[in-house]
Design a protein around this motif. Structure first.
Motif, PDB file in Angstrom:
ATOM      1  N   UNK A   1     -13.317 -33.357   5.159  1.00 18.43           N
ATOM      2  CA  UNK A   1     -13.578 -31.737   5.697  1.00 18.43           C
ATOM      3  C   UNK A   1     -13.112 -30.684   4.687  1.00 18.43           C
ATOM      4  N   UNK A   2     -12.927 -31.102   3.564  1.00 17.03           N
ATOM      5  CA  UNK A   2     -12.737 -29.922   2.546  1.00 17.03           C
ATOM      6  C   UNK A   2     -14.108 -29.331   2.168  1.00 17.03           C
ATOM      7  N   UNK A   3     -14.046 -28.087   1.689  1.00 16.59           N
ATOM      8  CA  UNK A   3     -15.195 -27.563   1.101  1.00 16.59           C
ATOM      9  C   UNK A   3     -15.649 -28.166  -0.175  1.00 16.59           C
ATOM     10  N   UNK A   4     -17.040 -28.520  -0.328  1.00 13.00           N
ATOM     11  CA  UNK A   4     -17.161 -29.168  -1.630  1.00 13.00           C
ATOM     12  C   UNK A   4     -17.119 -27.973  -2.648  1.00 13.00           C
TER      13      UNK A   4
ATOM     14  N   UNK B   1     -24.571 -29.488  -5.073  1.00 13.50           N
ATOM     15  CA  UNK B   1     -25.494 -30.139  -4.382  1.00 13.50           C
ATOM     16  C   UNK B   1     -25.816 -31.687  -4.526  1.00 13.50           C
ATOM     17  N   UNK B   2     -25.466 -31.928  -5.651  1.00 19.96           N
ATOM     18  CA  UNK B   2     -25.556 -33.376  -6.167  1.00 19.96           C
ATOM     19  C   UNK B   2     -24.386 -34.358  -5.359  1.00 19.96           C
ATOM     20  N   UNK B   3     -23.082 -33.780  -5.179  1.00 23.52           N
ATOM     21  CA  UNK B   3     -21.965 -34.292  -4.577  1.00 23.52           C
ATOM     22  C   UNK B   3     -22.600 -34.470  -2.963  1.00 23.52           C
ATOM     23  N   UNK B   4     -23.039 -33.424  -2.492  1.00 21.88           N
ATOM     24  CA  UNK B   4     -23.289 -33.364  -1.016  1.00 21.88           C
ATOM     25  C   UNK B   4     -24.433 -34.206  -0.896  1.00 21.88           C
ATOM     26  N   UNK B   5     -25.307 -34.363  -1.760  1.00 17.54           N
ATOM     27  CA  UNK B   5     -26.384 -35.215  -1.391  1.00 17.54           C
ATOM     28  C   UNK B   5     -26.273 -36.617  -1.432  1.00 17.54           C
TER      29      UNK B   5
END
Lengths: 418, 418
Positions: A379-382, A337-341
């Motif tokens: 576009x890789x899954x996190x 969530x931190x990386x995506x956020x």
């Protein structure tokens, strides 16, 4: 050709600092093929310094003095040497200009003792100090030993020895066959494991020598070949490098003494025009600070977040409160969530996140050294990966940063960007 | 009482290992009040070893030999010393039993050369090796210097020196008066300026010696007193410290080798329960990473911002676009807006901001080294201060972080929190 290293400094005699200067110079002498049978340490005392200069000059062709070139009353190395050589000290105009400019730039008053730093024994070749103010010197004598004068602070000494002194030593004492070397850099493998893998090759020690050297969190191998031409050396080094990579290739990431995982990764990102951000908890900005050290990073690094407290993870990079409550902050879900956020906030191509326990105390019942690293890449899954690092607070944080860079390196390789 | 340390080992001369043994022994000698004016390194060569033993014995009361006690044919230290002393080597029965047992336990065949490790010069006191097989020795001579023989591997050497040798040295050379020392730390003053200010005191060098030592971006002074009791030493050191502070007090920030500006400032913030954040441009997280290294900082540091790109300064900490357009990002207005914006986001008591030119290239026509640092502190008006730092990219960033910490330290002092 035989040289002795004399380190000058009372701090060494009192055990306040370790004599790493002599190690560095000794390595350089070995590379140049200059023998060294003695090293000496003496304090900032001109009488005792004079006696060790006398002894060293009698038993060697070259005496290297490191330390005591500064502006203080304790710094008497070049005065003592000049007396021994019976020559006056003269001023190096270029060094004097640097000193004057430095004081003008910083607006501080230049005291008279600073002028001392621009002096060198008459007849010597002055050596530029790229990391400080005290000039060095190389004195070639027809009837006594030659002398090399180097500053004491390791950052100044190593730079001057490598860039200024070594080429002059090579020119002065020129061997027919030279030593050519190449540094290979590895991450993710310990020194002892690397040595075990390469033991047979190291034992062989044919025309190419292999010397492992462990640095903080990484290992380098210096491979050196003695050869008559650069082409012959290159062929020999290439051959050995291929053999090495056959055994430990996956851990190899780059060449050169003045290189790092951050440089290799960030330069690849710059070249591929891929932008990056980060959200850091336990590393508290150390990842961003590390990539901030690479010139040109501004083209791909808009900025990022230090999210130390739980509330900041929610406020700054939108980690859902439910994730924090259910999974805890030291968790895969929070790392992802931190990386995506962070990536969503700044619209970058990649984002790294670091959350874990730097210690000394445990957190959420997880011991110090437990670290989750998240990576969002194109576009890789996190992903979020779990690590258990040993060592103190600082070691755990440094190790986290390097492992994060290595994760990114592997993503770039898989993406054919490296 | 004067001692010389001779480290024996070709690996040191080749720069393959650093001579940390001499550092450890030197520290021990200083603690025992035994003077040491020279250190020597020599290879595993009996002829050259004999010459350095000869020189050391002439100029000292005690000669300490470390290394070359092992079972290989290179290990010749005690044979060479025995020849110099003209005594035979005799076997230490206890050490021999340990060696025999070790081989029986591991089921390996004991080769003859292993017996060598139990030998010591006749007339010496053998010293037990708790971490290895080679026995040490302390040889007291009525008509030459005394000798201490120690093994080379650091784990064996440090254990034997600390537990076996040190008590015997203390007993042999009586209750020497010991050296007590204290480290004072300074920031904002260069080594040469500090020395100039204290020149008269340094020249005096009475019972208390003052030794300046420049570290990266800061200077420490080690003041040392030789005294018979700790109380007498404390009084002497207190007296000199007061004199030093009368001259350069404003630059003094703390004590101890293992201390830093970050520790002093952050520990004061923790004690005062004052929270902090930061917005960093050129330092790219290095300030936050530095304070993140202090254990316990999480109580007062929720997190913060790296605002490298102009857009991030606006997006993350609300620097008005008009400020960026009119004043530029390297400006007082931007530094103040960054500090205020970061503080507003996280509701902290203090906030620092860093914006400037790390180099190598100029920015907004301002040269590398131009740095604005902003500080928002409690109810004080937020300030922005301009600095011009010299050096490369990394130096400029490090210097910025330390100057930021020093700004905060002064705010804490003015607020009676430090």
């Amino acid at each position: 050709m035989q040289a002795e290293i004399i380190a000058v400094g009372t701090e060494i005699l009192l055990g306040q600092i370790t004599n790493t200067n002599s190690t560095h110079i000794a390595q350089g002498l070995a590379e140049l093929g200059i023998d060294s049978y003695y090293q000496t340490v003496v304090g900032d005392n001109p009488k005792r310094l004079a006696t060790v200069i006398e002894i060293a000059a009698q038993r060697n062709d070259l005496v290297i003095l490191a330390g005591g070139l500064g502006p203080t009353k304790d710094d008497l190395t070049k005065q003592t040497l000049a007396q021994y050589l019976n020559v006056p000290l003269v001023e190096d105009a270029a060094a004097m200009r640097v000193i004057t400019n430095r004081f003008e730039q910083t607006g501080k008053v230049m005291t008279a003792n600073n002028r001392l730093q621009a002096l060198y024994p008459q007849g010597a070749t002055p050596l530029t100090n790229h990391n400080g103010l005290a000039v060095g010197a190389f004195y070639q004598s027809p009837d006594s030993a030659d002398f090399l004068l180097l500053p004491g602070p390791p950052r100044e000494m190593t730079m001057m020895f490598d860039t200024e002194a070594k080429p002059k030593l090579q020119a002065a004492y020129g061997q027919q066959s030279q030593i050519y070397s190449r540094v290979l850099r590895f991450f993710g493998i310990g020194e002892s494991q690397l040595v075990t893998e390469l033991q047979a090759m190291i034992d062989e020690q044919g025309s190419v020598t292999i010397a492992p050297y462990a640095k903080t969190n990484e290992v380098t191998l210096r491979i050196s070949a003695q050869a008559d031409t650069q082409a012959a050396a290159k062929a020999a080094l290439d051959h050995v490098e291929t053999q090495i990579k056959a055994k430990v290739g996956p851990y190899f990431y780059g060449y050169g003494d003045d290189n790092s995982l951050a440089k290799v990764v960030i330069n690849a990102m710059i070249k591929a025009k891929l932008s990056i951000t980060a959200a850091e908890s336990l590393t508290a900005g150390e990842f961003q600070s590390t990539i901030g050290g690479v010139p040109g990073v501004s083209a791909i690094f808009p900025g990022g977040f230090v999210t130390y407290a739980n509330a900041a993870k929610h406020q700054l990079v939108n980690v859902p409160q439910a994730t924090i409550d259910q999974d805890g902050v030291v968790s895969e879900a929070t790392a992802i969530a931190m990386a995506d956020g962070a990536r969503a906030q700044l619209g970058t191509d990649a984002a790294l996140s670091f959350t874990g326990v730097a210690g000394p105390d445990a957190l959420e019942d997880q011991p110090a050294g437990t670290v989750w690293i998240g990576l969002a890449y194109r576009d890789q899954p996190t992903i979020g990966k779990l690590y258990h690092f040993a060592g103190d607070r600082q070691k755990i944080r440094e190790r986290s940063v390097l492992v994060g860079l290595d994760l990114l390196r592997h993503a770039l390789m898989a993406d054919h960007q490296l």
